[in-house]
Design an enzyme around this catalytic site. Structure first.
Site, PDB file in Angstrom:
ATOM      1  NE  ARG A  96      43.494  39.467  45.494  1.00 23.87           N
ATOM      2  CZ  ARG A  96      42.754  38.950  44.523  1.00 23.87           C
ATOM      3  NH1 ARG A  96      42.945  37.723  44.138  1.00 23.87           N
ATOM      4  NH2 ARG A  96      41.833  39.675  43.911  1.00 23.87           N
ATOM      5  CB  THR A  97      41.743  42.648  51.547  1.00 24.57           C
ATOM      6  OG1 THR A  97      42.639  43.055  50.515  1.00 24.57           O
ATOM      7  CG2 THR A  97      42.053  43.407  52.816  1.00 24.57           C
TER       8      THR A  97
ATOM      9  NE  ARG B 229      39.223  46.841  50.401  1.00 25.41           N
ATOM     10  CZ  ARG B 229      39.850  45.993  49.592  1.00 25.41           C
ATOM     11  NH1 ARG B 229      39.191  45.385  48.628  1.00 25.41           N
ATOM     12  NH2 ARG B 229      41.145  45.745  49.755  1.00 25.41           N
TER      13      ARG B 229
ATOM     14  CG  HIS C  27      45.234  48.529  50.671  1.00 22.17           C
ATOM     15  ND1 HIS C  27      45.131  47.806  51.851  1.00 22.17           N
ATOM     16  CD2 HIS C  27      44.673  47.745  49.714  1.00 22.17           C
ATOM     17  CE1 HIS C  27      44.536  46.646  51.592  1.00 22.17           C
ATOM     18  NE2 HIS C  27      44.253  46.587  50.309  1.00 22.17           N
TER      19      HIS C  27
ATOM     20  CE  LYS D  26      16.950  46.824  58.646  1.00 26.47           C
ATOM     21  NZ  LYS D  26      16.826  46.280  59.994  1.00 26.47           N
TER      22      LYS D  26
HETATM   23  C1  NCD Z   1      43.829  46.465  45.976  1.00 25.67           C
HETATM   24  C2  NCD Z   1      42.861  47.482  46.546  1.00 25.67           C
HETATM   25  O1  NCD Z   1      41.784  47.130  46.999  1.00 25.67           O
HETATM   26  O2  NCD Z   1      43.254  48.632  46.566  1.00 25.67           O
HETATM   27  N1  NCD Z   1      43.430  45.157  46.199  1.00 25.67           N
HETATM   28  C3  NCD Z   1      43.959  44.503  47.276  1.00 25.67           C
HETATM   29  O3  NCD Z   1      43.588  44.746  48.391  1.00 25.67           O
HETATM   30  N2  NCD Z   1      44.953  43.630  47.047  1.00 25.67           N
HETATM   31  C4  NCD Z   1      44.188  46.702  44.577  1.00 25.67           C
HETATM   32  C5  NCD Z   1      43.098  46.882  43.581  1.00 25.67           C
HETATM   33  O4  NCD Z   1      41.913  46.731  43.880  1.00 25.67           O
HETATM   34  O5  NCD Z   1      43.445  47.174  42.448  1.00 25.67           O
END
Ligand code: NCD
Length: 284
Positions: free
Chosen positions: A48-49, A98, A126, A77
């Site tokens: 999703r993100t 991320r 987040h 590498k």
């Molecule tokens: C979340 C995350 O990555 O922290 N996912 C997201 O971005 N919607 C929640 C999760 O992974 O549980």
């Protein structure tokens, strides 16, 4: 340069103006970011993100360099994270990061010449999920984020969306939190002003305006599993809402998806609406 590293970087004025514009635009395409390039630098899995940043960028007329498979990048590498960030900041106008390490986005911001957007760092924060979660609440409760009974259930120790959401809602008046988790997955830092802790969700379901459900973060060493039943969820007040940042594992049964309280697919739709406006603000 506006980095979005934590909910602390998001003022109330910034958020309300972003939500107002996201609600007006509703994901419609434009060419505000024509010629701009975003890098998605993802060291952890994401559906999703990463896709919603990609979609938001495309709908604003810009493009995205997707680095989702770090095993095929120079990291494999032996390149340092910092060198990768410096490299990508020479060829893009913002970088979404991320990473499994707490503080990774801050580390990136220290060396980047373009804005860094934290899309999840370890079990820390987040903030862009919180922009979406806040917008979902803003939409459901008449543009108001106060006087709410918020029940958080699941992995409160390692869920970063929970930590960022608590930070945000704790800023507003008279919000009360029910924290529901097994003892070993309790929220430990940054506890809200008003809270009640329990291991039994049935104690608090009837006193809930927002039920925020999260999965157990196996990849961060959390061990537990739980499932809510439709019978349990139907004891929630009729005006309450049920949220989940997704992915869900077994926490919410699919037969609840059509219930009017279920807002988790709206959250996903809103992610593009909100990220379009966020990208415009950050890359301006
Ligand atoms: C979340 C995350 O990555 O922290 N996912 C997201 O971005 N919607 C929640 C999760 O992974 O549980």
């Amino acid at each position: 340069m506006l980095h979005i590293l934590s909910v602390d970087d998001l003022t109330d004025d910034f958020l309300f103006s972003l939500w107002r514009d996201a609600g007006k635009r509703r994901g419609k395409s434009n060419s505000f970011l024509k010629g701009k390039v975003l890098t998605n630098l993802f060291y952890e899995p994401s559906t999703r993100t990463s896709s919603s940043f990609y979609s938001a960028m495309s709908r604003c007329g810009g493009s995205t360099i997707p680095i989702n498979n770090v095993q095929f990048s120079s990291a494999a590498k032996g390149e340092t994270f910092e060198d990768t960030v410096i490299t990508m900041s020479t060829m893009s106008d913002a970088i979404v990061v991320r990473h499994s390490e707490n503080g990774a986005a801050h580390k990136a911001a220290n060396v980047s010449s373009v804005p860094i957007i934290n899309a999840g760092d370890g079990n820390s924060e987040h903030p862009t999920q919180t922009i979406i979660d806040g917008f979902t609440i803003y939409n459901s409760f008449n543009k108001n984020l106060s006087n709410l009974r918020v029940t958080l259930i699941g992995d409160l120790k390692n869920g970063r969306t929970v930590k960022s959401l608590v930070k945000l809602l704790n800023r507003f008046d008279n919000n009360h939190f029910n924290l529901v988790s097994p003892k070993h997955l309790k929220l430990s830092n940054d506890l809200p002003k008003s809270y009640y802790e329990t291991t039994d969700i049935n104690e608090v379901l009837e006193e809930t305006d927002i039920l925020y459900v999260t999965r157990v973060q196996k990849e961060r060493g959390s061990v537990h599993s739980y499932s809510l039943t439709s019978d349990q969820l139907n004891t929630l007040p009729s005006k309450s809402i049920v949220m989940h940042p997704f992915p869900r594992v077994n926490e919410i049964p699919t037969d609840f998806d059509k219930n009017k309280r279920a807002k988790y697919f709206d959250q996903i739709k809103f992610s593009v609406w909100c990220r379009q406006i966020l990208l415009e603000r950050v890359m301006k």
